[in-house]
Motif scaffolding. Structure first.
Motif, PDB file in Angstrom:
ATOM      1  N   LYS A   1      39.075  13.225  59.542  1.00  0.00           N
ATOM      2  CA  LYS A   1      39.189  13.390  58.088  1.00  0.00           C
ATOM      3  C   LYS A   1      38.319  12.398  57.322  1.00  0.00           C
ATOM      4  CE  LYS A   1      42.600  13.966  54.412  1.00  0.00           C
ATOM      5  NZ  LYS A   1      44.051  14.009  54.087  1.00  0.00           N
ATOM      6  N   ALA A   2      38.280  11.146  57.746  1.00  0.00           N
ATOM      7  CA  ALA A   2      37.492  10.139  57.034  1.00  0.00           C
ATOM      8  C   ALA A   2      36.009  10.455  57.094  1.00  0.00           C
ATOM      9  CB  ALA A   2      37.765   8.755  57.614  1.00  0.00           C
ATOM     10  N   GLU A   3      35.535  10.900  58.262  1.00  0.00           N
ATOM     11  CA  GLU A   3      34.111  11.234  58.402  1.00  0.00           C
ATOM     12  C   GLU A   3      33.766  12.472  57.587  1.00  0.00           C
ATOM     13  OE1 GLU A   3      30.790  12.328  61.841  1.00  0.00           O
ATOM     14  OE2 GLU A   3      32.795  11.634  62.434  1.00  0.00           O
ATOM     15  N   ALA A   4      34.639  13.476  57.622  1.00  0.00           N
ATOM     16  CA  ALA A   4      34.394  14.694  56.843  1.00  0.00           C
ATOM     17  C   ALA A   4      34.347  14.377  55.358  1.00  0.00           C
ATOM     18  CB  ALA A   4      35.481  15.727  57.137  1.00  0.00           C
ATOM     19  N   SER A   5      35.250  13.521  54.900  1.00  0.00           N
ATOM     20  CA  SER A   5      35.281  13.148  53.486  1.00  0.00           C
ATOM     21  C   SER A   5      34.018  12.398  53.084  1.00  0.00           C
ATOM     22  CB  SER A   5      36.516  12.296  53.209  1.00  0.00           C
ATOM     23  OG  SER A   5      36.598  11.952  51.839  1.00  0.00           O
ATOM     24  N   ALA A   6      33.541  11.512  53.953  1.00  0.00           N
ATOM     25  CA  ALA A   6      32.325  10.748  53.656  1.00  0.00           C
ATOM     26  C   ALA A   6      31.107  11.656  53.609  1.00  0.00           C
ATOM     27  CB  ALA A   6      32.135   9.650  54.705  1.00  0.00           C
ATOM     28  N   ARG A   7      31.030  12.602  54.545  1.00  0.00           N
ATOM     29  CA  ARG A   7      29.893  13.525  54.547  1.00  0.00           C
ATOM     30  C   ARG A   7      29.952  14.454  53.339  1.00  0.00           C
ATOM     31  NH1 ARG A   7      28.524  15.814  60.503  1.00  0.00           N
ATOM     32  NH2 ARG A   7      27.620  17.424  59.184  1.00  0.00           N
ATOM     33  N   ALA A   8      31.155  14.850  52.940  1.00  0.00           N
ATOM     34  CA  ALA A   8      31.302  15.680  51.746  1.00  0.00           C
ATOM     35  C   ALA A   8      30.829  14.924  50.514  1.00  0.00           C
ATOM     36  CB  ALA A   8      32.756  16.117  51.585  1.00  0.00           C
ATOM     37  N   ALA A   9      31.190  13.644  50.429  1.00  0.00           N
ATOM     38  CA  ALA A   9      30.756  12.831  49.296  1.00  0.00           C
ATOM     39  C   ALA A   9      29.235  12.714  49.256  1.00  0.00           C
ATOM     40  CB  ALA A   9      31.391  11.446  49.367  1.00  0.00           C
ATOM     41  N   ASP A  10      28.606  12.535  50.420  1.00  0.00           N
ATOM     42  CA  ASP A  10      27.145  12.445  50.486  1.00  0.00           C
ATOM     43  C   ASP A  10      26.497  13.754  50.018  1.00  0.00           C
ATOM     44  OD1 ASP A  10      27.251   9.865  51.447  1.00  0.00           O
ATOM     45  OD2 ASP A  10      26.978  10.439  53.548  1.00  0.00           O
ATOM     46  N   ALA A  11      27.061  14.891  50.451  1.00  0.00           N
ATOM     47  CA  ALA A  11      26.500  16.190  50.069  1.00  0.00           C
ATOM     48  C   ALA A  11      26.641  16.428  48.571  1.00  0.00           C
ATOM     49  CB  ALA A  11      27.190  17.315  50.851  1.00  0.00           C
ATOM     50  N   LEU A  12      27.777  16.040  47.998  1.00  0.00           N
ATOM     51  CA  LEU A  12      27.976  16.210  46.559  1.00  0.00           C
ATOM     52  C   LEU A  12      27.037  15.304  45.768  1.00  0.00           C
ATOM     53  CD1 LEU A  12      31.846  16.527  46.594  1.00  0.00           C
ATOM     54  CD2 LEU A  12      30.267  18.266  45.717  1.00  0.00           C
ATOM     55  N   ALA A  13      26.801  14.104  46.267  1.00  0.00           N
ATOM     56  CA  ALA A  13      25.838  13.219  45.595  1.00  0.00           C
ATOM     57  C   ALA A  13      24.448  13.831  45.618  1.00  0.00           C
ATOM     58  CB  ALA A  13      25.835  11.856  46.275  1.00  0.00           C
ATOM     59  N   LYS A  14      24.127  14.518  46.715  1.00  0.00           N
ATOM     60  CA  LYS A  14      22.799  15.119  46.842  1.00  0.00           C
ATOM     61  C   LYS A  14      22.574  16.221  45.810  1.00  0.00           C
ATOM     62  CE  LYS A  14      19.645  16.676  50.432  1.00  0.00           C
ATOM     63  NZ  LYS A  14      19.465  16.898  51.890  1.00  0.00           N
ATOM     64  N   VAL A  15      23.638  16.896  45.392  1.00  0.00           N
ATOM     65  CA  VAL A  15      23.494  17.955  44.392  1.00  0.00           C
ATOM     66  C   VAL A  15      23.859  17.457  42.996  1.00  0.00           C
ATOM     67  CG1 VAL A  15      23.900  19.766  46.106  1.00  0.00           C
ATOM     68  CG2 VAL A  15      25.829  18.895  44.756  1.00  0.00           C
ATOM     69  N   GLY A  16      23.936  16.139  42.841  1.00  0.00           N
ATOM     70  CA  GLY A  16      24.136  15.552  41.518  1.00  0.00           C
ATOM     71  C   GLY A  16      25.561  15.559  41.015  1.00  0.00           C
ATOM     72  N   LEU A  17      26.529  15.561  41.923  1.00  0.00           N
ATOM     73  CA  LEU A  17      27.938  15.641  41.508  1.00  0.00           C
ATOM     74  C   LEU A  17      28.762  14.465  42.026  1.00  0.00           C
ATOM     75  CD1 LEU A  17      28.650  19.454  41.966  1.00  0.00           C
ATOM     76  CD2 LEU A  17      28.319  18.214  39.821  1.00  0.00           C
ATOM     77  N   ALA A  18      28.120  13.313  42.185  1.00  0.00           N
ATOM     78  CA  ALA A  18      28.852  12.140  42.672  1.00  0.00           C
ATOM     79  C   ALA A  18      30.005  11.774  41.749  1.00  0.00           C
ATOM     80  CB  ALA A  18      27.902  10.962  42.827  1.00  0.00           C
ATOM     81  N   ASP A  19      29.855  12.056  40.462  1.00  0.00           N
ATOM     82  CA  ASP A  19      30.892  11.692  39.501  1.00  0.00           C
ATOM     83  C   ASP A  19      31.928  12.797  39.294  1.00  0.00           C
ATOM     84  OD1 ASP A  19      29.039  13.382  38.325  1.00  0.00           O
ATOM     85  OD2 ASP A  19      29.315  12.525  36.322  1.00  0.00           O
TER      86      ASP A  19
END
Length: 256
Positions: free
Chosen positions: A121-139
């Motif tokens: 779960k922790a790794e999936a959440s971190a990778r999801a956060a990275d992917a969202l940052a890549k599409v400009g949705l970190a916030d």
């Protein structure tokens, strides 16, 4: 010679007596963007869905990185496990966003990593956060879909696909459900992916995107692939009267 990520040879698809795809041949170069354009009902989305076997094709072959898609051998369909494994390398973004309404953006993106890839779960959440940052949705990663605009929801859908690290991305009219003012933010993300060398096949009515981002443009009409060439030759110097007619109609309603 440019290596091909996708090779489509003599593909036919029927819906009962209706011949939806007619001996379609198409090569998709690796690391490049190929746009499929043409009138509604010409078979573009059907062809795209055949590329990851969401639609079964009746004859011909589709190979991705040399591997036959949907079949272990001609005429012998893949089993469910092999099909799921095959689809892991193919990302797809649809017209509709298909997000879970009760999950945050981060949870929506992480879901496939948890269920399909089996990541902690922790790794999936971190990778999801990275992917969202890549599409400009970190916030926006902790927002639920109801608190996101249509453009933001589509970017979450793109993040969900790229988080799986696919070798091929398929986009089926990804801006058609968006209000005009939201189209640009999604196209910007797609341009970024293209600039990074992702192999992409895009069904689109956005001729500006096809003209300025695509490496190849393929025109379809009535289930036939009429021509596939550079954007300039298809969109600005078309020889086939069917393409000329389509572009005249488009120019009457829009501008590049």
């Amino acid at each position: 010679m440019q290596a091909s990520a996708v090779e489509i040879q003599k593909v036919n698809k029927y819906y009962g007596p209706f011949h939806a795809l007619k001996d379609v041949d198409l090569s998709v170069p690796a690391g490049k963007v190929t746009c499929l354009i043409g009138p509604s009902g010409s078979g573009k989305s059907t062809l795209l869905r055949c590329m990851n076997f969401l639609e079964e094709y009746d004859s011909g072959e589709i190979r991705i990185d040399g591997r036959l898609i949907g079949y272990d051998a001609p005429g012998r369909k893949m089993g469910g496990r092999a099909l799921r494994e095959m689809r892991r390398s193919i990302g797809m973004v649809f017209q509709q966003f298909n997000l879970w309404p009760h999950m945050s953006a981060r949870e929506n993106v992480a879901e496939g990593l948890l269920r399909v890839r089996g990541l902690p779960k922790a790794e999936a959440s971190a990778r999801a956060a990275d992917a969202l940052a890549k599409v400009g949705l970190a916030d926006k990663m902790d927002n639920h879909p109801s608190r996101l605009s249509g453009g933001q929801q589509q970017r979450v859908a793109i993040a969900r696909a790229i988080a799986m690290e696919p070798r091929l991305m398929l986009f089926d009219e990804p801006t058609s459900a968006l209000d005009p003012e939201l189209v640009g933010e999604v196209l910007t993300v797609m341009k970024t992916l293209a600039s990074e060398g992702m192999t992409m096949v895009v069904v689109t009515h956005e001729m500006g995107f096809a003209a300025h981002v695509a490496d190849r443009v393929a025109f379809m009409e009535r289930g036939e692939l009429v021509a596939a060439d550079t954007p300039d030759r298809i969109l600005h110097q078309p020889q086939d009267p069917r393409i000329q007619s389509f572009l005249r109609t488009y120019h009457e309603r829009n501008s590049f």
